[in-house]
Design an enzyme around this catalytic site. Structure first.
Site, PDB file in Angstrom:
ATOM      1  N   GLU A  33      -4.916   5.718   5.543  1.00 49.96           N
ATOM      2  CA  GLU A  33      -4.724   5.349   4.151  1.00 49.96           C
ATOM      3  C   GLU A  33      -4.993   6.538   3.356  1.00 49.96           C
ATOM      4  O   GLU A  33      -4.652   6.985   2.204  1.00 49.96           O
ATOM      5  CB  GLU A  33      -5.629   4.362   3.818  1.00 49.96           C
ATOM      6  CG  GLU A  33      -5.363   3.643   2.600  1.00 49.96           C
ATOM      7  CD  GLU A  33      -6.246   2.680   2.218  1.00 49.96           C
ATOM      8  OE1 GLU A  33      -6.099   1.539   2.778  1.00 49.96           O
ATOM      9  OE2 GLU A  33      -7.108   2.648   1.237  1.00 49.96           O
TER      10      GLU A  33
ATOM     11  N   ARG B  44       0.862  -1.217   0.149  1.00 50.29           N
ATOM     12  CA  ARG B  44      -0.141  -0.105  -0.043  1.00 50.29           C
ATOM     13  C   ARG B  44       0.853   1.338  -0.025  1.00 50.29           C
ATOM     14  O   ARG B  44       0.526   2.084   0.700  1.00 50.29           O
ATOM     15  CB  ARG B  44      -1.024  -0.214   1.216  1.00 50.29           C
ATOM     16  CG  ARG B  44      -1.938  -1.070   1.312  1.00 50.29           C
ATOM     17  CD  ARG B  44      -2.839  -1.004   0.303  1.00 50.29           C
ATOM     18  NE  ARG B  44      -3.919  -2.190   0.445  1.00 50.29           N
ATOM     19  CZ  ARG B  44      -3.679  -3.388   0.000  1.00 50.29           C
ATOM     20  NH1 ARG B  44      -2.544  -3.657  -0.863  1.00 50.29           N
ATOM     21  NH2 ARG B  44      -4.561  -4.257   0.262  1.00 50.29           N
TER      22      ARG B  44
ATOM     23  N   SER C 111     -11.259   1.617   3.254  1.00 47.03           N
ATOM     24  CA  SER C 111     -10.448   1.323   4.724  1.00 47.03           C
ATOM     25  C   SER C 111      -9.888   2.794   5.234  1.00 47.03           C
ATOM     26  O   SER C 111      -9.053   3.239   3.955  1.00 47.03           O
ATOM     27  CB  SER C 111      -9.347   0.263   4.173  1.00 47.03           C
ATOM     28  OG  SER C 111      -9.811  -0.779   3.838  1.00 47.03           O
TER      29      SER C 111
HETATM   30  P1  NAP Z   1     -10.617  -9.226   5.183  1.00 49.03           P
HETATM   31  O1  NAP Z   1     -11.057 -10.003   4.039  1.00 49.03           O
HETATM   32  O2  NAP Z   1     -11.755  -8.836   6.258  1.00 49.03           O
HETATM   33  O3  NAP Z   1      -9.206  -9.541   6.084  1.00 49.03           O
HETATM   34  C1  NAP Z   1      -8.633  -8.711   6.875  1.00 49.03           C
HETATM   35  C2  NAP Z   1      -7.357  -8.518   6.595  1.00 49.03           C
HETATM   36  O4  NAP Z   1      -6.613  -9.673   6.597  1.00 49.03           O
HETATM   37  C3  NAP Z   1      -7.242  -7.845   4.979  1.00 49.03           C
HETATM   38  O5  NAP Z   1      -7.027  -6.621   5.234  1.00 49.03           O
HETATM   39  C4  NAP Z   1      -6.143  -8.826   4.357  1.00 49.03           C
HETATM   40  O6  NAP Z   1      -4.845  -7.991   4.162  1.00 49.03           O
HETATM   41  C5  NAP Z   1      -5.698  -9.696   5.396  1.00 49.03           C
HETATM   42  N1  NAP Z   1      -5.757 -10.947   4.849  1.00 49.03           N
HETATM   43  C6  NAP Z   1      -6.966 -11.857   4.786  1.00 49.03           C
HETATM   44  N2  NAP Z   1      -6.572 -13.026   4.207  1.00 49.03           N
HETATM   45  C7  NAP Z   1      -5.353 -12.956   3.777  1.00 49.03           C
HETATM   46  C8  NAP Z   1      -4.340 -13.881   3.245  1.00 49.03           C
HETATM   47  N3  NAP Z   1      -4.715 -14.989   2.942  1.00 49.03           N
HETATM   48  N4  NAP Z   1      -3.099 -13.608   3.078  1.00 49.03           N
HETATM   49  C9  NAP Z   1      -2.779 -12.259   3.446  1.00 49.03           C
HETATM   50  N5  NAP Z   1      -3.508 -11.420   3.973  1.00 49.03           N
HETATM   51  C10 NAP Z   1      -4.821 -11.662   4.208  1.00 49.03           C
HETATM   52  O7  NAP Z   1     -10.341  -7.820   4.735  1.00 49.03           O
HETATM   53  P2  NAP Z   1     -11.119  -6.263   4.172  1.00 49.03           P
HETATM   54  O8  NAP Z   1     -10.852  -5.496   4.987  1.00 49.03           O
HETATM   55  O9  NAP Z   1     -12.689  -6.734   4.179  1.00 49.03           O
HETATM   56  O10 NAP Z   1     -10.845  -6.151   2.679  1.00 49.03           O
HETATM   57  C11 NAP Z   1     -10.920  -7.028   1.801  1.00 49.03           C
HETATM   58  C12 NAP Z   1      -9.980  -6.770   0.742  1.00 49.03           C
HETATM   59  O11 NAP Z   1     -10.112  -5.509   0.086  1.00 49.03           O
HETATM   60  C13 NAP Z   1      -8.490  -6.880   1.248  1.00 49.03           C
HETATM   61  O12 NAP Z   1      -7.457  -7.350   0.411  1.00 49.03           O
HETATM   62  C14 NAP Z   1      -8.182  -5.253   1.524  1.00 49.03           C
HETATM   63  O13 NAP Z   1      -6.795  -4.816   1.269  1.00 49.03           O
HETATM   64  C15 NAP Z   1      -9.006  -4.736   0.149  1.00 49.03           C
HETATM   65  N6  NAP Z   1      -8.811  -3.405   0.328  1.00 49.03           N
HETATM   66  C16 NAP Z   1      -7.999  -2.594  -0.358  1.00 49.03           C
HETATM   67  C17 NAP Z   1      -8.076  -1.047  -0.299  1.00 49.03           C
HETATM   68  C18 NAP Z   1      -7.076  -0.373  -0.946  1.00 49.03           C
HETATM   69  O14 NAP Z   1      -6.101  -0.959  -1.554  1.00 49.03           O
HETATM   70  N7  NAP Z   1      -7.038   0.851  -0.974  1.00 49.03           N
HETATM   71  C19 NAP Z   1      -9.223  -0.537   0.364  1.00 49.03           C
HETATM   72  C20 NAP Z   1     -10.175  -1.530   1.017  1.00 49.03           C
HETATM   73  C21 NAP Z   1      -9.969  -2.810   0.746  1.00 49.03           C
HETATM   74  P3  NAP Z   1      -4.787  -7.021   2.871  1.00 49.03           P
HETATM   75  O15 NAP Z   1      -5.477  -6.093   3.011  1.00 49.03           O
HETATM   76  O16 NAP Z   1      -3.453  -6.844   2.559  1.00 49.03           O
HETATM   77  O17 NAP Z   1      -5.249  -7.906   1.568  1.00 49.03           O
END
Ligand code: NAP
Length: 363
Positions: A345, A171, A247
């Site tokens: 963020e 990020r 987020s």
């Molecule tokens: P989630 O599915 O509730 O999971 C919680 C956190 O655990 C996530 O932030 C994710 O990291 C991490 N995670 C879960 N499974 C994983 C695996 N197998 N390996 C590595 N990391 C794992 O997450 P959420 O908040 O609802 O978000 C869903 C996805 O949308 C996430 O990937 C999140 O990053 C993404 N998102 C991205 C942005 C952005 O880039 N600006 C904004 C909003 C949401 P990661 O966040 O690193 O994936």
């Protein structure tokens, strides 16, 4: 140096709340849209003559504008051109900064190009994607970016940066760090590969598909859209959680030793994922909930989404000050409980200093 075209129309005193998904904040002194490099150069020269700061605004889905607004020129890049050029085994996708991000993902999936299908449903425009190396469900844009075309705001010079030069990390890129405020991203080139199966790396996604043949790109895209909708992470006019910047905090990346220390003090299992170079990624949402913050929490007109603790929302008529106060409360709560300082963020615009949460205070 790009030749300058005719100066596009410049509006004065434009409310920025209407141009951001959070829907808070004051006006921009000046705002202009531009389609060509020449128009951008003309606008930059105009701002330079008046000693005005320039801010490039994309889809407004990751920006928190101060109540005072922005005392400079806001520029929106509106070229939406996307070209697909065959290159070796794959296809080079050259997308102008103003192209809609999810529209690009949809087109790639429709023509059988893999590499960004997990990034479905992310709001915003292509130009914003490299800034914080947007990622979701195990894919991040740095894995497919070949190069980024930029214009230097100070000089109007355009140049192409390679992915390696951009310093991509979790990020993060140099655009958020040492190059902050230096460039406008005008085009992003992605190298996508012909694929039939979509990437399934996270359990949230894997659970949707039965064991056997891998899901198609289309099936992965549809599943991601469904998961995101259930978490209010898709822009939807009828959703009471809609006014957010997605987020609000980045998942903290810490050392393995730090994780071991934390494991001694927390009850139950703590989510932790390898983040490369011996580092470990923790879940910001988990830390926030363990620090005592619940989904749906209300603080005046600000609050936490009822579907996702990581999204701060404007419940209707909130000020930037209310949102920053809530963010500071969450940040302080997590720091007191775990000794970890969450990094926000969104980009902050119009605050004294770059980040009103830098000292835990209100800007
Ligand atoms: P989630 O599915 O509730 O999971 C919680 C956190 O655990 C996530 O932030 C994710 O990291 C991490 N995670 C879960 N499974 C994983 C695996 N197998 N390996 C590595 N990391 C794992 O997450 P959420 O908040 O609802 O978000 C869903 C996805 O949308 C996430 O990937 C999140 O990053 C993404 N998102 C991205 C942005 C952005 O880039 N600006 C904004 C909003 C949401 P990661 O966040 O690193 O994936």
């Amino acid at each position: 140096m790009v030749g300058t075209d005719k100066l596009p129309p410049i509006e004065e005193n434009v409310p920025l709340s209407e141009l951001t998904t959070l829907g808070v904040g004051g006006p921009a002194c000046y705002l202009a849209c531009c389609r060509t490099g020449g128009e951008l150069a003309a606008l930059l020269a105009w701002a330079r003559e008046r000693d005005l700061e320039v801010f490039i605004l994309g889809g407004g889905s990751n920006v928190l504008v101060s109540d005072a607004g922005f005392d400079g020129l806001v520029v929106q890049l509106i070229d939406e051109t996307v070209e697909f050029v065959e290159q070796g085994e794959g296809v080079l996708v050259r997308a102008a900064a103003g192209a809609d991000w999810d529209g690009l993902v949809a087109r790639a999936v429709a023509v059988g190009l893999g590499g960004i299908e997990c990034l479905s449903g992310i709001p915003g425009r292509v130009g914003a994607a490299p800034i914080q190396n947007v990622g979701a469900y195990g894919q991040e844009v740095s894995q497919t970016i070949e190069g980024v075309e930029v214009v230097e705001l100070e000089t109007g010079e355009s140049q192409r940066l390679t992915a390696a030069e951009c310093g991509f990390d979790y990020r993060y890129s140099h655009f958020k760090g040492r190059w902050r405020g230096r460039y406008a991203v005008t085009r992003v080139d992605f190298l996508l590969s012909l694929a039939t199966a979509g990437a399934v790396k996270y359990s949230d996604l894997a659970r949707r598909f039965a064991a056997g043949s891998p899901p198609t790109l289309r099936q992965v895209r549809d599943a991601v859209l469904e998961i995101r909708r259930a978490k209010s992470m898709i822009l939807d006019a009828d959703d009471p959680n809609r006014r957010s910047a997605g987020s609000f905090f980045v998942n903290p990346v810490v050392t393995a030793a730090r994780v071991e220390e934390l494991r001694q003090s927390v009850q139950g299992s703590m989510p932790a994922f390898p983040a490369g170079r011996g580092r470990v990624k923790l879940s910001a949402a988990w830390l926030i909930e363990q620090a005592g913050f619940r989904r749906g929490l209300r603080r005046g007109r600000a609050g936490l989404s009822s579907r996702h603790v990581l999204a701060l929302i404007n419940r209707g008529g909130a000020t930037a000050r209310e949102l920053v106060a809530l963010a500071a409360e969450v940040q302080a709560g997590v720091e007191q409980t775990f000794g970890i300082r969450l990094r926000p963020e969104p980009v902050f615009l119009g605050f004294a200093g770059d980040d009103p949460l830098a000292d835990g205070g209100i800007g």
